[in-house]
Design a protein around this motif. Structure first.
Motif, PDB file in Angstrom:
ATOM      1  N   LEU A  39       4.611   7.995 -38.881  1.00 56.08           N
ATOM      2  CA  LEU A  39       3.967   7.569 -37.857  1.00 56.08           C
ATOM      3  C   LEU A  39       4.260   7.014 -36.668  1.00 56.08           C
ATOM      4  N   GLU A  40       4.146   7.556 -35.409  1.00 54.07           N
ATOM      5  CA  GLU A  40       4.645   6.792 -34.353  1.00 54.07           C
ATOM      6  C   GLU A  40       3.996   5.224 -33.987  1.00 54.07           C
ATOM      7  N   ARG A  41       4.797   4.478 -33.522  1.00 52.75           N
ATOM      8  CA  ARG A  41       4.270   3.158 -33.066  1.00 52.75           C
ATOM      9  C   ARG A  41       3.713   3.309 -31.823  1.00 52.75           C
ATOM     10  N   LEU A  42       2.475   3.260 -31.770  1.00 55.62           N
ATOM     11  CA  LEU A  42       1.785   3.263 -30.250  1.00 55.62           C
ATOM     12  C   LEU A  42       1.764   2.260 -29.396  1.00 55.62           C
ATOM     13  N   TYR A  43       1.506   1.049 -30.184  1.00 52.39           N
ATOM     14  CA  TYR A  43       1.505  -0.024 -29.198  1.00 52.39           C
ATOM     15  C   TYR A  43       1.911  -1.416 -30.225  1.00 52.39           C
ATOM     16  N   THR A  44       2.304  -2.612 -29.480  1.00 53.90           N
ATOM     17  CA  THR A  44       2.512  -4.090 -29.877  1.00 53.90           C
ATOM     18  C   THR A  44       1.477  -4.747 -29.456  1.00 53.90           C
ATOM     19  N   SER A  45       0.613  -5.319 -30.465  1.00 50.71           N
ATOM     20  CA  SER A  45      -0.539  -6.064 -30.290  1.00 50.71           C
ATOM     21  C   SER A  45      -0.174  -7.296 -29.108  1.00 50.71           C
ATOM     22  N   ARG A  46      -1.285  -7.810 -28.607  1.00 48.54           N
ATOM     23  CA  ARG A  46      -1.144  -8.970 -27.902  1.00 48.54           C
ATOM     24  C   ARG A  46      -0.619 -10.185 -28.871  1.00 48.54           C
ATOM     25  N   VAL A  47      -0.009 -11.261 -28.548  1.00 50.32           N
ATOM     26  CA  VAL A  47       0.448 -12.343 -29.488  1.00 50.32           C
ATOM     27  C   VAL A  47      -0.975 -12.769 -30.286  1.00 50.32           C
ATOM     28  N   ILE A  48      -0.935 -12.621 -31.631  1.00 50.89           N
ATOM     29  CA  ILE A  48      -2.250 -13.154 -32.371  1.00 50.89           C
ATOM     30  C   ILE A  48      -1.907 -14.751 -32.517  1.00 50.89           C
ATOM     31  N   ASP A  49      -3.101 -15.395 -32.077  1.00 50.45           N
ATOM     32  CA  ASP A  49      -3.427 -16.747 -32.213  1.00 50.45           C
ATOM     33  C   ASP A  49      -4.273 -17.313 -33.235  1.00 50.45           C
ATOM     34  N   THR A  50      -3.504 -17.742 -34.181  1.00 48.95           N
ATOM     35  CA  THR A  50      -4.379 -18.126 -35.607  1.00 48.95           C
ATOM     36  C   THR A  50      -5.467 -18.980 -35.343  1.00 48.95           C
ATOM     37  N   ASP A  51      -5.098 -19.731 -34.215  1.00 45.71           N
ATOM     38  CA  ASP A  51      -6.207 -20.839 -33.951  1.00 45.71           C
ATOM     39  C   ASP A  51      -7.501 -20.242 -33.857  1.00 45.71           C
ATOM     40  N   THR A  52      -7.655 -18.829 -33.392  1.00 44.61           N
ATOM     41  CA  THR A  52      -8.807 -17.939 -33.322  1.00 44.61           C
ATOM     42  C   THR A  52      -9.486 -17.330 -34.861  1.00 44.61           C
ATOM     43  N   MET A  53      -8.490 -17.510 -35.652  1.00 43.61           N
ATOM     44  CA  MET A  53      -8.885 -17.030 -36.785  1.00 43.61           C
ATOM     45  C   MET A  53     -10.516 -17.479 -37.196  1.00 43.61           C
ATOM     46  N   ARG A  54     -10.986 -16.360 -37.645  1.00 40.40           N
ATOM     47  CA  ARG A  54     -12.523 -16.298 -38.491  1.00 40.40           C
ATOM     48  C   ARG A  54     -12.267 -16.798 -39.736  1.00 40.40           C
ATOM     49  N   VAL A  55     -12.538 -18.340 -39.968  1.00 45.29           N
ATOM     50  CA  VAL A  55     -11.954 -18.819 -41.225  1.00 45.29           C
ATOM     51  C   VAL A  55     -13.248 -18.693 -42.261  1.00 45.29           C
ATOM     52  N   ASP A  56     -12.794 -18.327 -43.397  1.00 46.14           N
ATOM     53  CA  ASP A  56     -13.883 -18.277 -44.251  1.00 46.14           C
ATOM     54  C   ASP A  56     -13.468 -19.326 -45.651  1.00 46.14           C
ATOM     55  N   ARG A  57     -12.387 -19.811 -45.276  1.00 46.81           N
ATOM     56  CA  ARG A  57     -11.985 -20.783 -46.613  1.00 46.81           C
ATOM     57  C   ARG A  57     -10.650 -21.468 -45.908  1.00 46.81           C
ATOM     58  N   ARG A  58     -10.908 -22.882 -45.976  1.00 43.53           N
ATOM     59  CA  ARG A  58      -9.548 -23.755 -45.396  1.00 43.53           C
ATOM     60  C   ARG A  58      -9.812 -25.095 -45.963  1.00 43.53           C
ATOM     61  N   ILE A  59      -8.665 -25.452 -46.867  1.00 40.32           N
ATOM     62  CA  ILE A  59      -8.548 -26.343 -47.400  1.00 40.32           C
ATOM     63  C   ILE A  59      -7.191 -27.457 -47.071  1.00 40.32           C
ATOM     64  N   SER A  60      -7.183 -28.730 -47.628  1.00 34.05           N
ATOM     65  CA  SER A  60      -5.895 -29.598 -47.417  1.00 34.05           C
ATOM     66  C   SER A  60      -5.548 -30.219 -48.689  1.00 34.05           C
ATOM     67  N   ALA A  61      -4.507 -30.157 -49.092  1.00 34.81           N
ATOM     68  CA  ALA A  61      -4.088 -31.119 -50.044  1.00 34.81           C
ATOM     69  C   ALA A  61      -3.652 -32.227 -49.867  1.00 34.81           C
ATOM     70  N   ALA A  62      -3.400 -32.488 -48.561  1.00 32.10           N
ATOM     71  CA  ALA A  62      -2.697 -33.964 -47.992  1.00 32.10           C
ATOM     72  C   ALA A  62      -3.831 -34.905 -47.750  1.00 32.10           C
ATOM     73  N   PHE A  63      -4.992 -34.125 -47.234  1.00 29.72           N
ATOM     74  CA  PHE A  63      -6.029 -35.442 -46.756  1.00 29.72           C
ATOM     75  C   PHE A  63      -7.265 -34.929 -47.266  1.00 29.72           C
ATOM     76  N   LYS A  64      -8.198 -36.143 -47.620  1.00 34.09           N
ATOM     77  CA  LYS A  64      -9.447 -35.509 -48.346  1.00 34.09           C
ATOM     78  C   LYS A  64     -10.414 -35.252 -47.286  1.00 34.09           C
ATOM     79  N   ASP A  65     -10.395 -35.919 -46.411  1.00 38.21           N
ATOM     80  CA  ASP A  65     -11.521 -35.691 -45.337  1.00 38.21           C
ATOM     81  C   ASP A  65     -10.825 -35.349 -44.012  1.00 38.21           C
TER      82      ASP A  65
END
Lengths: 376, 153
Positions: free
Chosen positions: A84-110
């Protein structure tokens, strides 16, 4: 010694391919691609991650054709991609805008934004549910209705908005100077699908190679780096899972075109990990101090183990210290690619008649010489 | 009117049926010429990582593209996956927004996209509320303050 051309294998090869196909269809049962997509999404995502191509229907078809072999399905995906031909390169994805369905931290509880468990097996009993043996489509639909009822909640526009604006643990640690802040680096990334690996590898190469690496290899080498064959022992500062939007600029758009004028193509699921690793830092005066460094992992799909291991290896490979294989870029990056590794191992099955004959001749001569010396 | 970014998100996330209906409305009012027939290709996804703030390539995605013209105005349809018809309908709607004079059904097209956008928001609000059910409520556990602020003091 010369090479000798041989023929006569064509019929055997054709029969071998027929036997392989008979293994696929011989039981008289088939599974449609939509069922594979619905029932085995994580297998499909692994094939896409290692195949380095997001294309669910194609990956599910590859899984079917490969009779469930991930190795073969990934090979098929890489081969398909090359057509397949590469037609485009995306705009730079900013993961700050991720539609989050799970997020945890093992470093801090709250943490700001809260710990959101989402769908995870982390708290499940690892017992085989034998009732699944007799599960029928009607049972699945009934169970889905039950769960949707049990999980029903008042729709919340605020919650939906918050899903794409989840504060980062890292941001806070940077604000209080616990983690070093870096300016935005817009160096054009190197693409390993177009440029051969060279060492020391730029950061973009390391991250691309790890992200599309053989899942179990990334996990195994990441584990080794933690266990004593490296110096990276991480704490998962934050793990987030969700979807990121893929957008492109209009063809011919100016370099500073805004997101508002972009085209939205769809969203793909990703898992992102920021690991916090205590490291030795040397200041301008040459003084050593302990500081928190960040290892970064981002993989397509939901494989959290791979994303965590990638974050460990990202940190590990920055050292590029060959005393530890897990810090040796050449050791890790050359051997972590699924198609490279399985391709090379697999080729060992192919005829090596001439090279082996040469080795055998050499061994026989050596034995004869040793025998002669013993006789003398 | 919605921005192109917002408009194309609503159209893509609403699925091909809406785009086909809206494209049919546009095509009934003005001639549409296909400039680049539907084709499949790849989009390479580049990401900014958050440890050193640099960019890298995450991998490619299969996409479909089509380009059409209404008069001199070009419309582009792009969508992940292999659905050339969907890409064509997206291109027709995109061209309708760029065309001069504005095609007569554009106001209706825009109204329907905005309505679909509101439906998408409701769907996302329901999904978000369901996910929030798995948010851990540490207040019930009591004990030591383990917030980021308290721990790093």
């Amino acid at each position: 010694m010369g090479y000798v051309a041989v023929s006569g294998g064509e019929q055997a090869i054709a029969a071998s391919l027929d036997l392989t196909e008979l293994k696929r269809v011989g039981a008289g049962r088939s599974v449609d691609v939509e069922t594979i997509l619905a029932a085995l999404p994580e297998l499909v995502a692994q094939v896409e991650s290692e195949g380095s191509l997001w294309a669910p229907e194609v990956a599910a078809t590859a899984v079917k054709q490969a009779q469930g072999s991930v190795e073969e399905a990934v090979f098929l995906m890489r081969a398909y991609r090359s057509t397949l031909e590469r037609l485009y390169t995306s705009r730079v994805i900013d993961t700050d805008t991720m539609r989050v369905d799970r997020r945890i931290s093992a470093a801090f509880k709250d943490i700001a934004g809260g710990q959101i468990l989402g769908a995870t097996r982390d708290y499940s009993h690892r017992l085989i549910e034998f009732e699944l043996v007799d599960e029928a489509p009607a049972d699945v639909r009934e169970r889905a209705a039950e769960l949707e009822h049990a999980l029903a909640a008042e729709p919340s526009a605020d919650a939906a908005e918050a899903q794409t604006h989840v504060p980062r643990v890292l941001t806070y640690l940077r604000e209080i100077n616990m983690v070093k802040a870096y300016p935005q680096d817009d160096t054009e990334p190197v693409d390993i699908t177009k440029t051969p690996l060279a060492f020391p590898a730029p950061r973009s190469v390391i991250l691309q190679a790890l992200s599309r690496g053989l899942t179990q290899a990334v996990i195994a080498i990441g584990y080794a780096a933690i266990r004593g064959f490296g110096l990276s022992h991480p704490t998962v500062g934050e793990l987030r899972r969700g979807t990121v939007a893929i957008t492109i600029d209009a063809p011919g758009a100016e370099a500073d075109a805004t997101e508002d004028d972009a085209y939205y193509l769809g969203a793909i699921p990703v898992t992102e990990v920021e690991s916090l690793i205590v490291s030795d830092e040397v200041d301008d005066r040459g003084n050593h101090r302990s500081a928190l460094d960040v290892g970064y992992g981002l993989v397509v799909g939901n494989d959290e183990s791979k994303a965590i291991a990638m974050s460990v290896l990202d940190h590990s490979l920055r050292a590029d210290d060959v005393r530890y294989p897990t810090q040796d870029q050449e050791f890790v990056l050359y051997h972590i690619d699924g198609v490279e590794a399985t391709g090379f191992i697999s080729h060992l099955k192919l005829p090596h008649y001439v090279t082996f004959q040469s080795k055998l001749d050499s061994a026989l001569r050596s034995m004869a010489e040793e025998g002669g010396e013993a006789d003398a | 009117m919605l921005t192109r970014r917002a408009r194309t998100e609503v159209l893509v996330e609403s699925g091909p049926a809406l785009a086909h209906e809206l494209a049919a409305l546009v095509e009934a009012s003005c001639p549409v010429r296909v400039a680049v027939p539907p084709r499949q290709g790849l989009v390479m996804n580049q990401v900014r990582e958050t440890a050193r703030m640099s960019r890298f390539y995450l991998g490619e995605a299969l996409m479909s593209e089509c380009r059409v013209r209404i008069g001199d105005a070009e419309g582009i349809g792009v969508v992940l996956g292999a659905d050339g018809d969907f890409a064509r309908s997206l291109a027709v709607v995109d061209a309708a927004y760029a065309a001069k004079p504005v095609p007569e059904p554009l106001a209706e097209v825009d109204d329907r996209i905005q309505a679909a956008g509101r439906a998408l928001e409701r769907k996302r609000a329901a999904e978000a509320a369901r996910i929030q059910r798995s948010r851990v409520d540490f207040d019930e556990m009591g004990g030591q303050d383990m917030s980021v602020q308290a721990v790093v003091k």
